[in-house]
Design an enzyme around this catalytic site. Structure first.
Site, mmCIF file in Angstrom:
data_model
loop_
_atom_site.group_PDB
_atom_site.id
_atom_site.type_symbol
_atom_site.label_atom_id
_atom_site.label_comp_id
_atom_site.label_asym_id
_atom_site.label_seq_id
_atom_site.Cartn_x
_atom_site.Cartn_y
_atom_site.Cartn_z
ATOM 1 N N GLY A 225 -0.248 2.479 6.982
ATOM 2 C CA GLY A 225 0.051 1.085 6.687
ATOM 3 C C GLY A 225 1.142 0.999 5.635
ATOM 4 N N MET B 68 2.765 3.574 1.921
ATOM 5 C CA MET B 68 2.623 4.794 1.120
ATOM 6 C C MET B 68 3.135 4.540 -0.284
ATOM 7 S SD MET B 68 1.764 7.952 0.818
ATOM 8 C CE MET B 68 1.926 8.740 -0.788
ATOM 9 N N ASN C 148 4.525 6.034 -2.768
ATOM 10 C CA ASN C 148 5.519 6.845 -3.477
ATOM 11 C C ASN C 148 5.905 6.171 -4.792
ATOM 12 O OD1 ASN C 148 5.847 8.337 -0.903
ATOM 13 N ND2 ASN C 148 6.855 6.442 -0.290
ATOM 14 N N HIS D 6 -2.831 -2.869 -3.102
ATOM 15 C CA HIS D 6 -3.371 -1.496 -2.974
ATOM 16 C C HIS D 6 -2.338 -0.462 -3.437
ATOM 17 C CE1 HIS D 6 -5.839 1.592 -0.741
ATOM 18 N NE2 HIS D 6 -4.668 2.217 -0.773
ATOM 19 N N GLU D 7 -1.129 -0.601 -2.958
ATOM 20 C CA GLU D 7 -0.107 0.403 -3.290
ATOM 21 C C GLU D 7 0.279 0.337 -4.761
ATOM 22 O OE1 GLU D 7 0.276 2.577 -1.118
ATOM 23 O OE2 GLU D 7 -0.657 1.440 0.492
ATOM 24 N N HIS E 166 -2.143 2.180 -6.876
ATOM 25 C CA HIS E 166 -1.905 3.632 -6.849
ATOM 26 C C HIS E 166 -0.877 4.086 -7.883
ATOM 27 C CE1 HIS E 166 -4.258 5.182 -3.598
ATOM 28 N NE2 HIS E 166 -3.683 4.489 -2.646
ATOM 29 N N GLU F 100 -8.153 6.723 -3.361
ATOM 30 C CA GLU F 100 -8.270 5.681 -2.340
ATOM 31 C C GLU F 100 -9.409 4.709 -2.614
ATOM 32 O OE1 GLU F 100 -5.905 5.160 -0.683
ATOM 33 O OE2 GLU F 100 -4.832 7.050 -0.548
#
Ligand SMILES: [Zn+2]
Length: 1036
Positions: free
Chosen positions: A420, A422, A424, A456-457, A460, A479
């Site tokens: 969906g 990433m 980075n 969500h990203e 992270h 996650e």
């Protein structure tokens, strides 16, 4: 990256897809965790050593990293696995005896003398003396990769990589000939005297001479290089051993790799602009594909700095994790962009992109430059994600109390993308559907999907990027956290979306399905080979991880939780973590022994049911037991529970006389992991049959609740008389628990059926989502059964009143109103309410007559398109395909792909399946969407056999194309087998698995498919007669 369980954008389709005691006390922190006698392990070690078993303990403990190791020939038995786990627990708590029990020399010191420096060498070296590494993996019933000792030796630790990449994807080369060239210089520190440097490398060819030098040295120490293909190692041999603590430089002057459209490493993506095909290069490194781009030590804990140069043509731009600091022109229209050096980071978070995209830009409160890149034709779809991203980044900085450390944050929508999105660091890549939003065309579901993935990203950037799990076995730390705090980010921007209510149906009840299987796995799971790593990017790591973190926040209290997280992030920034580090950080701020509680949720799979026995006034008795969808399923013995499947349960309840759902940590009655019954005395508990008791208000706890039949009947009666007395979350819970307990045989199916009695009065989204999920399972089981007609009538009856009240007019609807209308419209058309079908056909016809003016409201598009294709002609199908071809918005394209699978003509579906697997240059369906198309067709009663046949016939193709991709393969396997409910299908599946040696990343998904099929067969036998009688008694 986000899981793709909800890759479909519309809520309707998503759910269709799967369609205390007074004496009980909280476990108190007793300082160091020593709850079990060490005698057993020490005795085990003595025996193990006598029979030649080796033990290695290695990982990061609280505040330090260490390893203790006994190098003996190894075995892989279940008992060594249990002992290993216990060893890890002790070592994590700082217990050193276990190490001194090893008679052999240890390679690195035990905790008492451990190095606390970072980066953390958290894994054992591959022994160069012949001893191998013990894994904790028990033998599996299904084929597994043969090589497990894949961890890279850590004798030389990287400090900095200087990488240059140049991509050749321009005419006159044909796409099949595209490639990239690169060079790398790596500086290392020697940790152990060795004459070999290990790097990961995959699909790269090397030319030119390597060079190894000491700092300021002139002599080239390079001798030769070799490859270990099974482990993907490039091994550089030196003429002499390195000197400990001295720095060395390895220069690799030239390597080359193919630039293929394989969605992994540095890869090719394409799109059409003004009738021309434009090629771009982009990357996806997680989990193990940085090594496919340049040689590097490709493990999450091995952090280093990166100085990147990307060489592009003048009409392109290049983007990477950091901003560009200089730019130099080279011969033949080439330009070299040099990027600022990164902070210390993991290889899997690197990103390299060369494209011709445009961007929109904004700046955060803290002056972080935020850009949103997209195809030039789609850049007008970026404002929503950009605006949401800026707000959420600032929110997380404040909530975590840790400043975002990079000068910029870019987001980019990539036309071909496997997952969906990433995370980075500083350059987040998205699938177009997860980032691009167009008001008036995208639906409320599309909008929420974008907000959730952006959140969500960004989460992270702290959980995963700043602090990284030591190894993939703790993937859930990444996650699970991102999957929980994503709700906090979206709730901050859109408080009216009731994100925390949606959590229970999106994640908690959803993962209960998977985690109720004996083929589930613990949240913390040993993995080694890349195939095994790919496998655990699943609902357990994401949704169970998120659910137990939510439970933890509840019992710790918001303040302890928030400060504990800040403590965790600050103490481990730029480093690596083991889950005990998190328990330590959170436990520091509360009275709880967080580790003792949370180990019961992370080190064993499945979850408990709490039985609430209510036999007298003023009292209930609580008893816990393990929930399994099929309690008679045979345990393959792959995972051994250290706690005998008992948990520390933060139980809460309310009563009909109290009706208080906003419980807090003060209301918790702890159930102990010893599993004894607890009695709760409370004057608010009325007599059985007079008042009800409800367990787990707001469903904060990761457990189901069962009751005596009298109490179930009281709850059902409450729903019918005045359902609003019970909170919407618990109405959803009652439905979900009752149906699941009926499935496992712990409750009569009649009770589950009666939880739907009140649905004609329900107008809120969350209970409807829970109900439609259960009823779509029944729908899938009965689809070809004579009983289907009665079930259809029943469903029409339950939906009709709500549908007539809401109608299909979604103009200006509020977010959650649009969700309810989507769900109800979908049920109405699916179960044949004529007004719904007629209106869908009318709207579609109107669109067909004037394709440039689509009259369908985005909130009901999925249902309208699907119904019109199902009820329509070939011409209608062709129209939908033609719209798919010209559509510029990815979310709309995705909806059309889904609708094309609704045809009732077998030959049309066969044609569509062939289109999905077409690999020719004329292929119309992107590789990223192929699995979705097959799964959509599997949901169609007419298409499902076709999809299963194609899957078997083209197995080699699917294994090659998707067998080693994250998510896709698991999703494909469960998609084509979900509906199996006969012994014949079970045998077919079993025979198919037995005939294959290599299952790619699908071994666990096949185990789960077998178990689900067995469970479905039992469900049919036990429940069809009950449903038949009940439907008859209700007049259907
Ligand atoms: Zn993620």
């Amino acid at each position: 990256m986000p899981g793709n369980n909800y890759e479909l954008e519309d809520v309707t389709v998503k759910y269709k897809s799967d369609m205390n005691s007074e004496s009980g006390s909280a476990p108190r922190d007793r300082g160091m965790y020593v709850s079990t006698s060490k005698a057993f392990i020490l005795a085990f070690l003595a025996i193990a050593i006598a029979v030649g078993v080796g033990i290695i303990v290695h990982f990061a403990g609280p505040g330090s990293t260490f390893e203790c190791k006994c190098t003996y020939p190894t075995s892989d038995s279940g008992s060594s696995s249990a002992a290993m786990q216990q060893c890890k627990d002790w070592a994590a708590a700082g217990q050193v005896e276990i190490c001194s029990a090893c008679p052999a020399a240890t390679q690195t010191p035990c905790p008492s003398t451990a190095s606390t420096s970072s980066p953390a060498p958290t894994q054992p070296p591959v022994s160069t003396t012949g001893a191998t590494i013990v894994t904790t993996q028990a033998p599996s019933s299904t084929p597994k990769p043969t090589v497990k000792d894949v961890r890279i030796p850590l004798h030389m630790m990287p400090i900095k990589y200087t990488v240059e990449l140049q991509v050749f994807m321009y005419a006159p080369l044909e796409p099949a000939e595209f490639y990239f060239n690169g060079s790398v210089v790596v500086s290392f520190e020697c940790k152990n005297a060795t004459d070999m440097i290990y790097l990961h490398s995959n699909k790269l060819n090397y030319t030119g001479s390597f060079d190894v030098k000491t700092e300021n040295g002139l002599e080239n120490l390079y001798s030769r290089h070799t490859f270990d293909l099974d482990r993907q190692f490039l091994i550089v041999h030196m003429t002499e051993k390195c000197a400990i603590n001295k720095n060395y430089t390895l220069e690799i002057p030239h390597f080359r790799g193919p630039l293929a459209a394989d969605l992994a490493g540095l890869y090719l993506s394409s799109y059409t602009r003004e009738n021309k095909t434009i090629h771009i290069a982009t990357s996806q490194m997680q989990p193990t594909d940085a090594r496919k781009t340049f040689p590097c030590m490709d493990e999450p804990a091995i952090k280093a700095q990166f100085e990147v140069t990307l060489v592009r043509k003048s009409h392109m731009v290049s983007i990477s994790n950091m901003p560009i600091i200089s730019n130099a022109s080279r011969a033949d229209d080439w330009f070299a962009d040099k990027f600022a050096v990164t902070p210390k980071m993991s290889t899997y978070l690197l990103a390299f992109i060369i494209c011709d995209f445009n961007y929109t830009e904004n700046t955060t409160e803290n002056d972080v430059t935020y850009r949103a890149y997209a195809r030039p034709d789609a850049v007008d779809q970026t404002p929503y994600s950009l605006e949401t991203g800026v707000k959420i980044l600032t929110f997380f900085e404040k909530y975590f109390n840790v400043t975002y450390p990079l000068p910029k944050q870019d987001m980019i929508a990539i036309p071909d993308f496997s997952a969906g999105a990433m995370e980075n660091w500083g350059l987040i890549t998205y699938r177009e559907t997860a980032m691009l939003y167009q008001p008036g065309v995208s639906s409320a579901g599309n909008k929420q999907r974008v907000a959730v993935v952006v959140s969500h990203e960004l989460a992270h950037q702290w959980f995963g990027n700043l602090v990284t799990p030591s190894w993939w076995d703790d993937l859930w730390l990444n996650e699970g956290f991102a999957s929980y705090v994503e709700y906090m980010g979206v709730d901050h921007v859109h408080p009216d979306w009731k994100m925390f209510e949606q959590f229970v149906v999106e994640d908690l009840q959803d993962v209960f399905n998977f985690d109720g299987l004996i083929s589930s796995h613990p949240v913390y799971v040993p993995v080694a080979h890349p195939d095994e790593i790919n496998e655990i990017f699943d609902r357990i790591s994401y949704a169970k991880g998120a659910s137990i973190i939510r439970m933890m926040r509840f019992f710790l209290g918001d303040d302890n939780f928030q400060k504990g997280l800040t403590n965790y992030l600050r103490s481990l920034e730029y480093g690596a973590a083991f889950h005990d580090d998190l328990w330590y950080a959170l436990g520091n701020r509360s009275d709880f022994n967080v580790k003792e509680v949370m180990d019961t949720w992370t080190l064993q799979m499945n979850y408990p049911t709490v039985m609430v026995s209510h036999s007298q006034t003023g009292q209930i008795t609580l008893t816990q037991s393990r929930y399994l969808q099929d309690p008679k399923a045979t345990d393959p013995g792959k995972y051994v529970s250290p706690f005998g499947y008992k948990w520390y349960i933060p139980f809460t309840y309310t009563t009909s006389s109290r009706q208080r759902f906003n419980v807090t940590s003060n209301d918790v009655k702890w159930l102990n992991k010893t599993g004894n019954s607890e009695v709760v005395n409370d004057t608010d508990i009325l007599a059985p049959g007079v008042g009800w008791v409800l367990g787990n208000p707001m469903q904060y706890g990761y457990y189901r609740v069962n009751y005596d039949i009298t109490n179930w009947n009281m709850l059902i009666q409450q729903l019918v008389t005045d359902h609003k007395v019970i909170h919407a979350i618990n109405r959803a819970q009652i439905i979900n628990d009752a149906w699941s307990l009926a499935q496992s045989g712990d409750l009569a199916m009649e009770v589950a059926l009666q939880t739907t009695n009140y649905l004609d009065k329900e107008r809120e989204y969350v209970p409807w989502a829970a109900a439609s999920s259960q009823l779509s399972f029944v729908n899938s089981m009965l689809a070809r059964h004579p009983l289907y007609g009665s079930f259809r009538k029943f469903m029409r009856n339950k939906t009709e009143d709500t549908f007539n009240e809401l109608t299909m007019n979604n103009t200006n609807a509020l977010h959650l109103d649009s969700y309810v209308r989507s769900a109800i419209t979908d049920l109405a058309c699916t179960y044949g309410i004529q007004e719904c079908i007629n209106e869908a056909k009318r709207l579609f016809r109107q669109w067909k007559n004037n394709p440039d003016d689509n009259p369908v409201d985005p909130g009901i598009k999925s249902t309208v398109y699907c119904t019109a294709v199902a009820e329509g002609t070939l011409d209608d199908w062709e129209f939908a395909l033609a719209r798919y071809r010209v559509e510029n918005l990815a979310a709309e394209k995705s909806r059309l792909l889904s609708a094309l699978a609704c045809s009732r003509e077998s030959w049309v579906l066969s044609r569509y399946l062939q289109m999905a697997i077409d690999q020719s240059s004329q292929s119309e369906i992107r590789r990223q969407d192929a699995v979705s198309v097959i799964v959509y067709i599997s949901r169609n009663t007419i298409g499902r056999s076709l999809a299963w046949d194609l899957f078997r016939d083209k197995w080699d193709f699917f294994l090659n194309e998707h067998g080693r991709q994250l998510y896709a393969f698991t999703r494909l396997i469960s998609g084509v087998t979900d509906w199996f409910n006969s012994p014949q299908k079970y045998q077919e599946l079993q025979a198919f698995i037995a005939s294959k040696n290599d299952l790619g990343s699908g071994a666990r998904a096949f185990d789960q498919a077998l178990e689900k099929t067995r469970s479905n067969i039992k469900w049919m036998v036990a429940n069809v007669p009950v449903i038949q009688t009940w439907l008859q008694s209700q007049g259907f």
